[in-house]
Design a protein around this motif. Structure first.
Motif, PDB file in Angstrom:
ATOM      1  N   ARG A  69      15.873  -7.257  -3.887  1.00 15.22           N
ATOM      2  CA  ARG A  69      16.174  -7.144  -5.311  1.00 15.22           C
ATOM      3  C   ARG A  69      17.559  -7.691  -5.667  1.00 15.22           C
ATOM      4  O   ARG A  69      17.836  -7.983  -6.834  1.00 15.22           O
ATOM      5  N   ALA A  70      18.408  -7.854  -4.680  1.00 16.02           N
ATOM      6  CA  ALA A  70      19.721  -8.457  -4.939  1.00 16.02           C
ATOM      7  C   ALA A  70      19.584  -9.953  -5.214  1.00 16.02           C
ATOM      8  O   ALA A  70      20.463 -10.553  -5.838  1.00 16.02           O
ATOM      9  N   ASP A  71      18.472 -10.558  -4.756  1.00 18.12           N
ATOM     10  CA  ASP A  71      18.321 -12.013  -4.854  1.00 18.12           C
ATOM     11  C   ASP A  71      17.077 -12.477  -5.602  1.00 18.12           C
ATOM     12  O   ASP A  71      17.001 -13.640  -5.992  1.00 18.12           O
ATOM     13  N   THR A  72      16.096 -11.607  -5.775  1.00 18.82           N
ATOM     14  CA  THR A  72      14.818 -12.087  -6.286  1.00 18.82           C
ATOM     15  C   THR A  72      14.097 -11.013  -7.092  1.00 18.82           C
ATOM     16  O   THR A  72      14.334  -9.816  -6.912  1.00 18.82           O
ATOM     17  N   HIS A  73      13.211 -11.475  -7.969  1.00 12.29           N
ATOM     18  CA  HIS A  73      12.338 -10.571  -8.726  1.00 12.29           C
ATOM     19  C   HIS A  73      10.887 -10.716  -8.266  1.00 12.29           C
ATOM     20  O   HIS A  73       9.960 -10.423  -9.011  1.00 12.29           O
ATOM     21  N   LEU A  74      10.703 -11.165  -7.031  1.00 16.27           N
ATOM     22  CA  LEU A  74       9.360 -11.286  -6.481  1.00 16.27           C
ATOM     23  C   LEU A  74       8.582  -9.980  -6.637  1.00 16.27           C
ATOM     24  O   LEU A  74       9.127  -8.902  -6.384  1.00 16.27           O
ATOM     25  N   PRO A  75       7.308 -10.047  -7.022  1.00 20.46           N
ATOM     26  CA  PRO A  75       6.498  -8.832  -7.042  1.00 20.46           C
ATOM     27  C   PRO A  75       6.403  -8.227  -5.639  1.00 20.46           C
ATOM     28  O   PRO A  75       6.188  -8.943  -4.664  1.00 20.46           O
ATOM     29  N   VAL A  76       6.590  -6.900  -5.557  1.00 18.07           N
ATOM     30  CA  VAL A  76       6.553  -6.200  -4.265  1.00 18.07           C
ATOM     31  C   VAL A  76       5.609  -5.006  -4.368  1.00 18.07           C
ATOM     32  O   VAL A  76       5.754  -4.164  -5.259  1.00 18.07           O
ATOM     33  N   VAL A  77       4.647  -4.947  -3.451  1.00 16.62           N
ATOM     34  CA  VAL A  77       3.754  -3.794  -3.321  1.00 16.62           C
ATOM     35  C   VAL A  77       4.157  -3.040  -2.068  1.00 16.62           C
ATOM     36  O   VAL A  77       4.174  -3.610  -0.971  1.00 16.62           O
ATOM     37  N   LEU A  78       4.502  -1.760  -2.210  1.00 15.69           N
ATOM     38  CA  LEU A  78       4.893  -0.938  -1.069  1.00 15.69           C
ATOM     39  C   LEU A  78       3.675  -0.301  -0.406  1.00 15.69           C
ATOM     40  O   LEU A  78       2.744   0.130  -1.094  1.00 15.69           O
ATOM     41  N   LEU A  79       3.698  -0.242   0.917  1.00 11.99           N
ATOM     42  CA  LEU A  79       2.740   0.560   1.671  1.00 11.99           C
ATOM     43  C   LEU A  79       3.453   1.861   2.032  1.00 11.99           C
ATOM     44  O   LEU A  79       4.467   1.843   2.725  1.00 11.99           O
ATOM     45  N   THR A  80       2.937   2.991   1.545  1.00 12.61           N
ATOM     46  CA  THR A  80       3.609   4.270   1.740  1.00 12.61           C
ATOM     47  C   THR A  80       2.710   5.241   2.488  1.00 12.61           C
ATOM     48  O   THR A  80       1.486   5.103   2.487  1.00 12.61           O
ATOM     49  N   ALA A  81       3.342   6.233   3.112  1.00 11.63           N
ATOM     50  CA  ALA A  81       2.572   7.286   3.772  1.00 11.63           C
ATOM     51  C   ALA A  81       1.849   8.102   2.710  1.00 11.63           C
ATOM     52  O   ALA A  81       2.406   8.414   1.662  1.00 11.63           O
ATOM     53  N   ARG A  82       0.606   8.417   2.972  1.00 11.03           N
ATOM     54  CA  ARG A  82      -0.185   9.170   2.001  1.00 11.03           C
ATOM     55  C   ARG A  82       0.470  10.510   1.692  1.00 11.03           C
ATOM     56  O   ARG A  82       0.865  11.252   2.585  1.00 11.03           O
ATOM     57  N   GLY A  83       0.621  10.806   0.410  1.00 10.09           N
ATOM     58  CA  GLY A  83       1.160  12.082  -0.014  1.00 10.09           C
ATOM     59  C   GLY A  83       2.674  12.156  -0.016  1.00 10.09           C
ATOM     60  O   GLY A  83       3.227  13.187  -0.372  1.00 10.09           O
ATOM     61  N   ASP A  84       3.362  11.070   0.353  1.00  8.62           N
ATOM     62  CA  ASP A  84       4.823  11.099   0.387  1.00  8.62           C
ATOM     63  C   ASP A  84       5.374  10.696  -0.977  1.00  8.62           C
ATOM     64  O   ASP A  84       5.644   9.529  -1.250  1.00  8.62           O
TER      65      ASP A  84
END
Length: 228
Positions: A69-84
């Motif tokens: 985010r310091a350099d780009t506005h690329l779309p980012v999808v996070l993979l997160t632990a379920r329920g976190d």
């Protein structure tokens, strides 16, 4: 032209499975197993979207996201632990556009990615590129940015979409179901707080008057109030 995705995931089996699935869906896939490798690829190779796991062996995905985010506005999808819930909240605060819990359904992941990419592509090819002014905010669709008093707000791709929809309907209530569909490209599901988190971030980024600018209309949705 194929969309290019960077997949940053340290689980070799899951990464391989997702890479094969994404390739079969028409994506060009680059892979990284660590946060540092992911950063190097994101900064050194052109890509259209990043799928980023939070739990990585060197630096975690949230730190990678901060660096991006310091350099780009690329779309980012996070993979997160379920329920976190904490990871999801912090992820949106740092600048994630969307998230999907693990173990993830590859078909749902592709749907989320395609929704993000469609929004970016639509804004890039729209013929209505004239700037729109709403109080002290100016929407510049051709640059996909919103200025506040001539200073560009630091918005993610999804935050831009949410705010520009609210500004287009300033003074009116935008139902959550409509805002979710128009800005995020998918239906509002029960217990999905994605939109609420983006609204919270926008209020913070709009400054001390942010909460008053974006009003919650209980049971309906949100309304942008132009400061007097």
């Amino acid at each position: 032209m194929q969309n290019r995705v960077l997949l940053v995931e340290d689980d070799d089996e899951l990464r391989s499975l997702l890479a094969r699935y994404l390739s079969n869906q028409g994506f060009t896939v680059r892979e990284a197993a660590t946060g540092n490798d992911g950063l190097a690829l994101a900064k050194g190779q052109a890509c259209d979207l990043v799928v980023l796991d939070i739990m990585l062996p060197d630096i975690n995905g949230l730190e990678v996201l901060r660096e991006l985010r310091a350099d780009t506005h690329l779309p980012v999808v996070l993979l997160t632990a379920r329920g976190d819930e904490t990871d999801r909240i912090v992820g949106f605060e740092v600048g994630a556009d969307d998230y999907i819990p693990k173990p993830c359904n590859p078909r749902e992941l592709v749907a989320r990615m395609q929704a993000l990419l469609r929004r970016v592509a639509w804004d890039q090819r729209t013929e209505v590129n004239a700037a729109r002014v709403c109080g002290d905010l100016t929407v510049e669709p051709d640059h996909r940015r919103i200025l506040q008093n001539d200073e560009a707000l630091d918005l993610t791709a999804t935050e831009y979409e949410v705010l520009q929809v609210l500004l287009a309907h300033a003074g009116s209530v935008v139902r959550k179901t409509d805002l979710m569909q128009w800005a995020l490209g998918r239906r509002l599901e029960a217990y999905d707080r994605t939109l609420d988190m983006h609204i919270s971030n926008l209020r913070r980024k709009l400054g001390p008057e942010g909460p008053a600018r974006i009003e919650t209309v209980r049971g309906l949705g949100y309304s942008y109030r132009v400061p007097v």
